[in-house]
Each structure stands twice: as structure tokens, then as C-alpha cells.
Design an enzyme around this catalytic site. Structure first.
Site, mmCIF file in Angstrom:
data_model
loop_
_atom_site.group_PDB
_atom_site.id
_atom_site.type_symbol
_atom_site.label_atom_id
_atom_site.label_comp_id
_atom_site.label_asym_id
_atom_site.label_seq_id
_atom_site.Cartn_x
_atom_site.Cartn_y
_atom_site.Cartn_z
ATOM 1 N N ASN A 41 -22.132 10.850 7.330
ATOM 2 C CA ASN A 41 -21.149 9.770 7.260
ATOM 3 C C ASN A 41 -21.368 8.851 8.462
ATOM 4 O OD1 ASN A 41 -18.858 8.170 7.209
ATOM 5 N ND2 ASN A 41 -17.435 9.838 7.708
ATOM 6 N N TRP A 42 -21.869 7.657 8.172
ATOM 7 C CA TRP A 42 -22.221 6.744 9.270
ATOM 8 C C TRP A 42 -21.007 5.979 9.797
ATOM 9 C CZ3 TRP A 42 -27.369 4.496 6.767
ATOM 10 C CH2 TRP A 42 -28.318 5.528 6.709
ATOM 11 N N LYS A 43 -19.870 6.144 9.159
ATOM 12 C CA LYS A 43 -18.611 5.503 9.586
ATOM 13 C C LYS A 43 -18.812 4.000 9.853
ATOM 14 C CE LYS A 43 -17.145 9.833 11.579
ATOM 15 N NZ LYS A 43 -16.178 10.518 12.401
ATOM 16 N N HIS A 71 -10.826 11.320 4.070
ATOM 17 C CA HIS A 71 -11.370 11.595 5.406
ATOM 18 C C HIS A 71 -10.224 11.536 6.421
ATOM 19 C CE1 HIS A 71 -13.582 11.179 9.142
ATOM 20 N NE2 HIS A 71 -14.583 11.762 8.508
ATOM 21 N N GLU A 107 -9.912 10.259 9.194
ATOM 22 C CA GLU A 107 -9.626 8.950 9.796
ATOM 23 C C GLU A 107 -8.834 8.070 8.839
ATOM 24 O OE1 GLU A 107 -13.711 8.406 10.859
ATOM 25 O OE2 GLU A 107 -13.446 10.144 12.168
ATOM 26 N N GLU A 151 -12.664 19.847 7.215
ATOM 27 C CA GLU A 151 -12.904 19.163 8.487
ATOM 28 C C GLU A 151 -11.674 19.297 9.380
ATOM 29 O OE1 GLU A 151 -16.122 16.036 8.246
ATOM 30 O OE2 GLU A 151 -14.353 15.053 7.483
ATOM 31 N N GLY A 200 -15.678 14.436 15.879
ATOM 32 C CA GLY A 200 -16.037 13.475 16.924
ATOM 33 C C GLY A 200 -15.642 13.907 18.320
ATOM 34 N N SER A 205 -18.211 17.951 14.454
ATOM 35 C CA SER A 205 -19.156 18.170 15.557
ATOM 36 C C SER A 205 -20.319 19.090 15.188
ATOM 37 C CB SER A 205 -18.412 18.671 16.806
ATOM 38 O OG SER A 205 -17.484 17.696 17.243
ATOM 39 N N GLY A 254 -20.919 13.456 11.152
ATOM 40 C CA GLY A 254 -20.653 12.104 11.642
ATOM 41 C C GLY A 254 -21.673 11.714 12.701
HETATM 42 C C1 PEP Z 1 -17.008 13.205 10.136
HETATM 43 O O1 PEP Z 1 -17.052 12.013 10.344
HETATM 44 O O2 PEP Z 1 -16.645 13.591 9.032
HETATM 45 C C2 PEP Z 1 -17.408 14.127 11.202
HETATM 46 C C3 PEP Z 1 -17.388 15.398 10.944
HETATM 47 O O3 PEP Z 1 -17.782 13.581 12.408
HETATM 48 P P1 PEP Z 1 -18.520 14.369 13.622
HETATM 49 O O4 PEP Z 1 -19.692 15.082 13.033
HETATM 50 O O5 PEP Z 1 -18.940 13.270 14.568
HETATM 51 O O6 PEP Z 1 -17.520 15.305 14.236
#
Ligand code: PEP
Length: 250
Positions: free
Chosen positions: A9-11, A95, A97, A167, A173, A213, A234
Site C-alpha cells: 500500500n503506497w498510501k 484501512h 487511516e 492490522e 507506520g 510494520s 506500507g
Molecule cells: C499499512 O499501511 O497498511 C501498513 C501496514 O503500514 P506499515 O507497513 O508502514 O506499518
């Protein structure tokens, strides 16, 4: 045996050029015998360019969100028809966010999931608890609510198009990854919940990704857990070598 599924997921990152370069590096570096299904999830604006790079390859293309109406006066939104037109195969819904920064409710998330399935698109439904919810012992209660709101009443055929991503919000993040025991326990809980709502066979088929992470140095142990069937990544998906390192751990 469920095949691992690793999605990046490039957000809200990358210019079109950066996204294209990243996709090219990924396609080039992906071993033909990779042990996982692999997907990238660029922002809406990069989808068309990334599509040109991944078409005809094993890399799936997803969107980070979708709106549940088909068309009309919904300024700023993107419909399932638009996603299909752009060559997208699936979208994320729920998600953390979008739940916790944008304020999306379980009801809105469900409408998005239903719209995607109605358009014959696949879905990654993200669920997970806040740190305060984990600390108060409410992790399973939160998972129960979010999973039930997300998939109650689907047919088995529809369920096959849904991947759940567990998640934990405190791990996204933050560099704080869930322990393998925490991840396995939550994934097992989700699978048993799905079995109780559908059938054991449906639950056994479902792929449940872990997100939060994930890095090349922790992916292998996480993905070795019996109920962890992949990763939603992410930060570490923004560099081809670290994303490829995670895929190699599958
Ligand atoms: C995500 O954006 O779903 C995510 C898990 O981010 P990260 O890997 O940076 O924690």
C-alpha cells in the site's frame, strides 16, 4: 494450503514517475517462482501509469479506496466502474487511516465492500484494534464487531473474493510490529469467527494478511504462523528491495 498474498500500500506517496519506477523495479526483481501472490496499491493518480507497467505480469493492481455509488454528483469520489475501467482488480476498504483519520464507520465500509463485490472486484477488508483497545483487553471484541459488520450475509462465492487484513492500529507506520504470538492469536480468532459465520471450509480458504510494520527481517517469522497468510505492507513497500525481501520471506 493457502498461497501467501503480499500487497504493498503506497498510501499518499510517490509522484507518477516514482510510482512507475518502483513498479518497474518490482516487476524486474520478482522471481518467476515467487511463493506469493503480489499486489501493488498506488494512489488513484498513479494507477493508470502503474497499470502500463504491471499489465501482463503476475503483479495485481489495487486501489486504496472506492466510493459506493456508481456515478453522479459525488465530487472527488471514484466509483467501482472507474476502477474497473482503469484496470484495477481489487480495493482496500476500512484501512485504519480511513477509519481513524477520515472517520469512516463500519456502515460506510460495508457499503464500499458491497459495491466492490457487485462490480465483481476483489476486496481487502482491513480490521484492527487501537492501542487503548488492546490495553483494555478489547482486541477480540473489536475484531468481532469489524469482521461481522464487514462480511455478515455474504455468500460463500462472495466471501472468496474477500481477503481480511489484520492490522493492529498501534503497529501501522510505528515500527512496533505485533509479536508472532499476538499476530497468530488475532488471525486464529478471525478465522474461527469466519468459520462460525460461514463454514469451516470457507474459513480455511480465506487468506488473512497481517499488516503493521512488516519488514524483510520480521516477515519470515510472521508469515510462518499457521493463520498468517500474507502481509499488507506500507512503508517497506516503497522501496523495491525491501518489498521484494518481504515477498522472499513468504
Ligand atoms: C499499512 O499501511 O497498511 C501498513 C501496514 O503500514 P506499515 O507497513 O508502514 O506499518
Amino acid at each position: 494450503m493457502r498461497k501467501a498474498y503480499v500487497a504493498g500500500n503506497w498510501k499518499m506517496n510517490c509522484t507518477i514517475q516514482e510510482a512507475t519506477d518502483l513498479a518497474k523495479e518490482l516487476v524486474k526483481g520478482l522471481a518467476s517462482d515467487a511463493n506469493a501472490d503480489v499486489a501493488v496499491i498506488p494512489s488513484f493518480l498513479q494507477i493508470a501509469a502503474v497499470k502500463e507497467v504491471v499489465k501482463g505480469t503476475a503483479v495485481k493492481l489495487g486501489a486504496q479506496d472506492v466510493y459506493f455509488e456508481n456515478n453522479g454528483a459525488f465530487t472527488g469520489e471514484i466509483s467501482t466502474a472507474m476502477l474497473k475501467d482503469a484496470g484495477v482488480e481489487f480495493a482496500l476498504v476500512g484501512h485504519s487511516e480511513r477509519r481513524h483519520v477520515i472517520g469512516e464507520t463500519d456502515a460506510i465500509i460495508r457499503k464500499k465492500l458491497d459495491a466492490l463485490l457487485a462490480a465483481d472486484l476483489e476486496v481487502i477488508l482491513c480490521v484492527g484494534e487501537l492501542l487503548s483497545e488492546r490495553e483494555s483487553g478489547d482486541t477480540e471484541k473489536v475484531l468481532d464487531t469489524q469482521v461481522k459488520a464487514g462480511i455478515t450475509g455474504l455468500s460463500s462465492a462472495q466471501l472468496e473474493k474477500v481477503t481480511i487484513a489484520y492490522e493492529p492500529v498501534w503497529a501501522i507506520g510505528t515500527g512496533k510490529v505485533a509479536s508472532t504470538e499476538q499476530a497468530q492469536s488475532a488471525h486464529k480468532y478471525i478465522r474461527e469467527l469466519v468459520a462460525s459465520m460461514f463454514t469451516q471450509e470457507d474459513a480455511d480458504k480465506m487468506r488473512i494478511q497481517y499488516g503493521g510494520s512488516v519488514k524483510p527481517d520480521n516477515a519470515k517469522d510472521l508469515l510462518a504462523q499457521p493463520d498468517v497468510d500474507g502481509a499488507l505492507v506500507g512503508g517497506a513497500a516503497l522501496k523495491a528491495d525491501s518489498f521484494l525481501g518481504i515477498i522472499a520471506g513468504a
